[in-house]
Design an enzyme around this catalytic site. Sequence first.
Site, PDB file in Angstrom:
ATOM      1  N   GLN A  71     -32.024 -11.430  30.975  1.00 12.67           N
ATOM      2  CA  GLN A  71     -33.086 -10.542  31.427  1.00 12.67           C
ATOM      3  C   GLN A  71     -34.228 -11.301  32.105  1.00 12.67           C
ATOM      4  O   GLN A  71     -34.332 -12.527  32.000  1.00 12.67           O
ATOM      5  CB  GLN A  71     -33.630  -9.746  30.236  1.00 12.67           C
ATOM      6  N   HIS A  72     -35.058 -10.544  32.807  1.00 11.82           N
ATOM      7  CA  HIS A  72     -36.355 -10.985  33.326  1.00 11.82           C
ATOM      8  C   HIS A  72     -36.301 -11.847  34.584  1.00 11.82           C
ATOM      9  O   HIS A  72     -37.318 -11.999  35.252  1.00 11.82           O
ATOM     10  CB  HIS A  72     -37.165 -11.755  32.273  1.00 11.82           C
ATOM     11  N   ASP A 234     -28.941  -8.449  28.339  1.00 17.07           N
ATOM     12  CA  ASP A 234     -28.048  -9.053  27.351  1.00 17.07           C
ATOM     13  C   ASP A 234     -28.250  -8.489  25.952  1.00 17.07           C
ATOM     14  O   ASP A 234     -27.269  -8.283  25.212  1.00 17.07           O
ATOM     15  CB  ASP A 234     -28.175 -10.578  27.350  1.00 17.07           C
TER      16      ASP A 234
END
Length: 472
Positions: A71-72, A234
Amino acid sequence: MAIVAGVDSSTQSTKILVIDTETGATLREGRAPHPEGTEVHPHAWYTAFEEAVTSIGGIDDVEAISVAGQQHGCVLLDAQGAVIRPAQLWNDTKSATAARELISEFGEDFWAKSVGSVPVASLTVTKLRWLADNEPENVDKIAAVCLPHDWLSWKISSSTDLRDLATDRSDASGTGYVDCETDAYRYDIIAAALRISEDKARSIIFPKIVAPYEKIGVLGEQWGTAIIGPGAGDNAGATLGLNLKHGQATLSIGTSGVVAAISPHPVQDTKSGITGFSDANGEWLPLACTLNGSLIQNYFCELLGVSFEELGKLASMAEPGAGGMVLVPYFGGERTPNLPHANASIHGMTPSSMTRENFARLAYEGLACLMRGALETIRQAGITVDSALLIGGAAQSLALTHIMADILDIPLEVPQPGEYVAKGAARQAARVLGATSEGGEWEPRIIRRITPQEPNPSWERYANITAQLFHS
């Protein structure tokens, strides 16, 4: 019977599982590594996908596929769809100053109520501000902004049109610029982060946030004819893979510790450190993350000059409570609670308590108390947790699992180690296809069940000590 595939494009590697939907059995699996670093060119993920697919003899027989991933990360594309610069990953902390600036500009309450999370350096919104302040020339090139799993899903599809970029609620919720209640992009936040007008922000393409189990495209012809599902972040992918239920939590103990649970409502926390993610099912997945995790054991192994196995044996020889000693294990500061500059400390040492056995037990009890604190943070948000699935490398320690159950005071189940993020992506692909994804090997195989046995005084002592140290 149908055949589906799930992909986990993590920080370290690409993993792919090909699964028979009728039985849930894994037919083939492959992997390929990613380069190390906190900035990575996205084409490395595409290359790893190619290598992983090649290693399993292709995916021509797959009818649906979904990609879950880290992520991110911030992927920037120009008008031709080319990558403008290497992607800044979640673990790139150079945007920490940007996070503090954004909090100062809007206030913690604004962030919690708007997007469910107060900015930290990992969130994508902070990377946009860093870019505006350090690479303004690249801001002018941006035609689209997406996340790692969005980009890979688009890249393996048959489309080259930026307007076909798509994402899911779970990954979008980790950006810091998506409304936690409406799942809509907050262009006012995007504009402020990039230091541009809101009109210009609206001219940038952000991936369409699709409904759970919605088809977003089809594979490129070199891969086969499979339809593509929306994918997931995830954490949400692992939740699907573990088939997490209401009232359960996942406790993941790796380098850090993570407690996550399904919520029917968004969590808008300003103080406790909860990140208000969405899940991949249409609900929410609030998450409490600790900076300290299994490394606590490493430190005490080095201190005592023992192996992990020997540490566990020593800990099992000591009585609950470690002779009255309490470890506050904030070795590298802490995130839950939010104390980035705190240090670790041991309390209650006496000549009689300072045995090797008690010190070994102290390591496990300190870690368990830290995770109990994260669990209580989730509960304080109004989420019921009656049991937990314990995952991560540290879950293989018998001593830790028994101590953890006693201190958390809930039953624990340890599933067989597996690629649960990829399996969750495969389960999503099956549901997009309309195929079964329940029963059989779809369900995690539980290899150990632990119920609380011995009263343990350490949690109450730990809670009292940390309250006096940090909250008085």
